[in-house]
Design a protein around this motif. Structure first.
Motif, short mmCIF file in Angstrom:
data_model
loop_
_atom_site.label_atom_id
_atom_site.label_comp_id
_atom_site.label_asym_id
_atom_site.label_seq_id
_atom_site.Cartn_x
_atom_site.Cartn_y
_atom_site.Cartn_z
N GLY A 345 0.80 -1.22 0.00
CA GLY A 345 0.00 0.00 0.00
C GLY A 345 0.83 1.26 0.00
O GLY A 345 1.83 1.37 0.71
N GLU A 346 0.44 2.24 -0.80
CA GLU A 346 1.16 3.49 -0.91
C GLU A 346 1.22 4.24 0.41
O GLU A 346 2.22 4.87 0.74
CB GLU A 346 0.50 4.37 -1.98
CG GLU A 346 1.21 5.71 -2.22
CD GLU A 346 2.61 5.51 -2.76
OE1 GLU A 346 3.46 6.38 -2.49
OE2 GLU A 346 2.86 4.50 -3.44
N THR A 347 0.15 4.15 1.21
CA THR A 347 0.13 4.88 2.48
C THR A 347 1.23 4.41 3.42
O THR A 347 1.83 5.20 4.14
CB THR A 347 -1.24 4.72 3.15
OG1 THR A 347 -1.23 5.45 4.38
CG2 THR A 347 -1.56 3.26 3.47
N TYR A 348 1.53 3.11 3.39
CA TYR A 348 2.59 2.60 4.26
C TYR A 348 3.96 3.03 3.76
O TYR A 348 4.87 3.30 4.56
CB TYR A 348 2.49 1.08 4.37
CG TYR A 348 1.28 0.64 5.16
CD1 TYR A 348 1.27 0.71 6.54
CD2 TYR A 348 0.14 0.18 4.50
CE1 TYR A 348 0.16 0.33 7.26
CE2 TYR A 348 -0.99 -0.19 5.21
CZ TYR A 348 -0.98 -0.13 6.60
OH TYR A 348 -2.08 -0.49 7.32
N GLN A 387 -5.63 6.32 9.12
CA GLN A 387 -5.21 7.36 8.19
C GLN A 387 -5.30 8.73 8.83
O GLN A 387 -4.42 9.58 8.66
CB GLN A 387 -6.07 7.30 6.92
CG GLN A 387 -5.67 8.29 5.84
CD GLN A 387 -4.27 8.04 5.31
OE1 GLN A 387 -3.76 6.93 5.41
NE2 GLN A 387 -3.64 9.07 4.77
N GLU A 388 -6.37 8.97 9.60
CA GLU A 388 -6.54 10.27 10.25
C GLU A 388 -5.45 10.49 11.29
O GLU A 388 -4.87 11.59 11.38
CB GLU A 388 -7.93 10.33 10.92
CG GLU A 388 -8.21 11.66 11.60
CD GLU A 388 -9.58 11.69 12.25
OE1 GLU A 388 -9.90 12.69 12.92
OE2 GLU A 388 -10.34 10.69 12.09
N THR A 393 -0.17 12.92 13.03
CA THR A 393 1.21 12.65 13.48
C THR A 393 2.21 13.34 12.56
O THR A 393 3.18 13.96 13.01
CB THR A 393 1.47 11.13 13.49
OG1 THR A 393 0.62 10.52 14.46
CG2 THR A 393 2.92 10.83 13.83
N ARG A 394 1.98 13.26 11.26
CA ARG A 394 2.88 13.90 10.30
C ARG A 394 2.87 15.41 10.46
O ARG A 394 3.92 16.06 10.37
CB ARG A 394 2.48 13.50 8.88
CG ARG A 394 3.41 14.04 7.80
CD ARG A 394 3.01 13.53 6.43
NE ARG A 394 1.60 13.83 6.13
CZ ARG A 394 1.00 13.45 5.03
NH1 ARG A 394 1.65 12.76 4.11
NH2 ARG A 394 -0.27 13.76 4.81
#
Length: 502
Positions: A345-348, A387-388, A393-394
């Motif tokens: 997955g791109e999110t990871y 995801q939220e 965190t970012r």
């Protein structure tokens, strides 16, 4: 060794042969022994800096031409120093260091010389990926060989198959890895050397005017001198893509001293014009004189020096082992355990890139300390975020807190269990029984010691998890739903974790 001692003294070294001798020690090889009682702060021997052998003191870079030296990329990595030592040895009796080089070992028990079958015994340990045989041979073929072919005047064709072979390259590299010292310029000398390089001045005195520490860390003594203590943590330079080795030197006589865990009784100190080995505690007549490698784990001792340390260990309830042993947990193993099929997955991928860009580690270190590294727990929590939560965190720019709970615990257990399966056998008892055999070869015995030490660390980590799980259960039974925060040890951004290649 009589010839070596005579050469050392003839070239400005000072050694009181009534106080120290060179001797062979069973199981340790050649070393230094005290012939008389030595008090603390006693100078055992001294030598001028010009007697050290490095790319700064060898005349080869100057004869080759500094611009050409850089063109062939001999100023970065280990290949330049290896070539200098090979060339100096090829000079025979005309060379300044020939007697010293003749005293160095020509055989090593380090894994770079092991057969493929022997290396299989190290499967799963921290040794295998750090041997660096492929990288070394690539440098030999792509840097050293093309360079020497351009200068037949310096490297006659009739000497190539004797002094510049791949085998000799590995031998010389192993001499450096096991015996070299870290070089620091004396104050004011860096500017002088820069000027010297620009002008391509071949004045050997200027080149030799360096301050030598060791393959061992340099401690500032505060009085203008420095002490060479433990081996620099890597040289975690092993993990650097291109390493500047202009500060590495061979130090005759100093490299005679052996090292053993918690046994250091002498250190190499440096002054402006000379180096001196000085006792750091009283040494009795007949005792071996030890320098220090920095109390390394057996995986590093075997890879660099071809031996292991076995002493009574508190974490093994007095059984023999190495108190400094560690296990490396790669981030990709953690990732696969936590994310499973979602690993594409791109999110990871974005989370991992952010973790690394912010200074996170991609190798986590587990040792005998019964406190798990916070960075490992924090990395797991990063992967578990919704995801939220990840976006928040970012935005904050801070790693997740290293909170241990019922969500993290089974993942840690699975990670440690998976790490155990990387060895030939995860069973500690099998290796313990093998060590009791008297028919083992030296290399196989060393391999078993290393992997058993690592597996004992993992067994200890699993035991720590059992205690932490019990704490969570106790809290849960008292009405807190098992969510009590049980903190991991260290700091999230470092502590027991080790920064490896991005």
């Amino acid at each position: 060794m009589d010839d070596f001692v005579a050469w050392f003294q003839h070239n400005g070294g000072v050694l009181d042969t009534s106080m120290m001798a060179i001797a062979d020690f069973p199981g340790s090889g050649r070393g230094a022994v005290a012939l008389q009682d030595m008090p603390e702060n006693h100078t055992i021997f001294t030598l001028p800096r010009s007697l050290t052998l490095s790319t700064q003191t060898s005349s080869l870079p100057s004869a080759f031409g500094f611009e050409e030296w850089k063109k062939h990329k001999l100023h970065k990595g280990w290949v330049g120093l290896i070539l200098c030592m090979m060339w100096e040895e090829a000079q025979g009796n005309q060379g300044k260091w020939i007697t010293y080089l003749a005293s160095l070992p020509t055989q090593f028990d380090t894994p770079i010389f092991w057969s493929d079958e022997e290396l299989q015994e190290l499967q799963g340990t921290a040794v295998v990926d750090k041997i660096g045989r492929d990288e070394a041979e690539r440098d030999y073929h792509e840097k050293l060989t093309p360079a020497i072919k351009t200068r037949p005047d310096l490297f006659p064709s009739d000497k190539i198959n004797t002094w510049y072979t791949l085998h000799q390259y590995h031998i010389t590299g192993s001499r450096i890895l096991s015996r070299s010292f870290n070089v620091e310029r004396w104050e004011g000398e860096i500017e002088q050397e820069a000027e010297h390089v620009t002008e391509e001045d071949s004045n050997e005195d200027t080149q030799a005017n360096t301050s030598v520490g060791s393959a061992m860390d340099v401690d500032d003594s505060g009085d203008g001198g420095g002490a060479v203590g433990e081996e620099s943590s890597d040289r975690d330079s092993d993990d650097e893509e291109i390493e500047d080795t202009s500060d590495i030197a061979m130090v005759p006589m100093a490299d005679i001293l052996n090292a053993r865990y918690d046994s250091v009784n002498a250190k190499l100190f440096y002054e402006k014009h000379h180096l001196q080995m000085v006792t750091t505690k009283p040494i009795k007549a007949g005792e071996q004189i030890f320098n220090t490698y920095g109390d390394l784990p057996n995986s590093d001792l075997l890879r660099r020096y071809g031996h292991v340390d076995l002493v009574p260990c508190p974490h093994l309830k007095g059984s023999l082992g190495n108190p400094q042993d560690v296990v490396e947990i790669r981030a990709d193993l953690v990732f696969n355990v936590v994310c499973g099929d979602l690993s594409t997955g791109e999110t990871y991928r974005r989370r991992i890139d952010w973790w690394l860009d912010e200074g996170g580690d991609d190798v986590f270190i587990i040792d005998a300390d019964p406190v798990l590294p916070a960075a490992l727990t924090s990395f797991i929590r990063l992967l578990l975020l919704t995801q939220e939560e990840w976006e928040k965190t970012r935005e904050k720019g801070r790693f997740p807190k290293a909170k241990f709970d019922n969500q993290v615990s089974p993942l840690l257990r699975r990670i440690f269990e998976m790490r155990l399966t990387s060895y030939q056998s995860p069973d500690l008892e099998v290796d313990a029984k093998l060590l009791a055999s008297e028919s083992l070869t030296l290399n196989k015995r060393h391999a078993i010691v290393v992997r058993l030490g690592e597996k004992q660390i993992l067994a200890g980590a699993l035991e720590t998890l059992r205690f932490m799980d019990a704490a969570l259960t106790d809290v849960g039974s008292n009405g807190s739903k098992g969510k009590r925060r049980v903190a991991s040890g260290g700091t999230t951004g470092g502590g027991k974790s080790k920064k490896a290649r991005h």
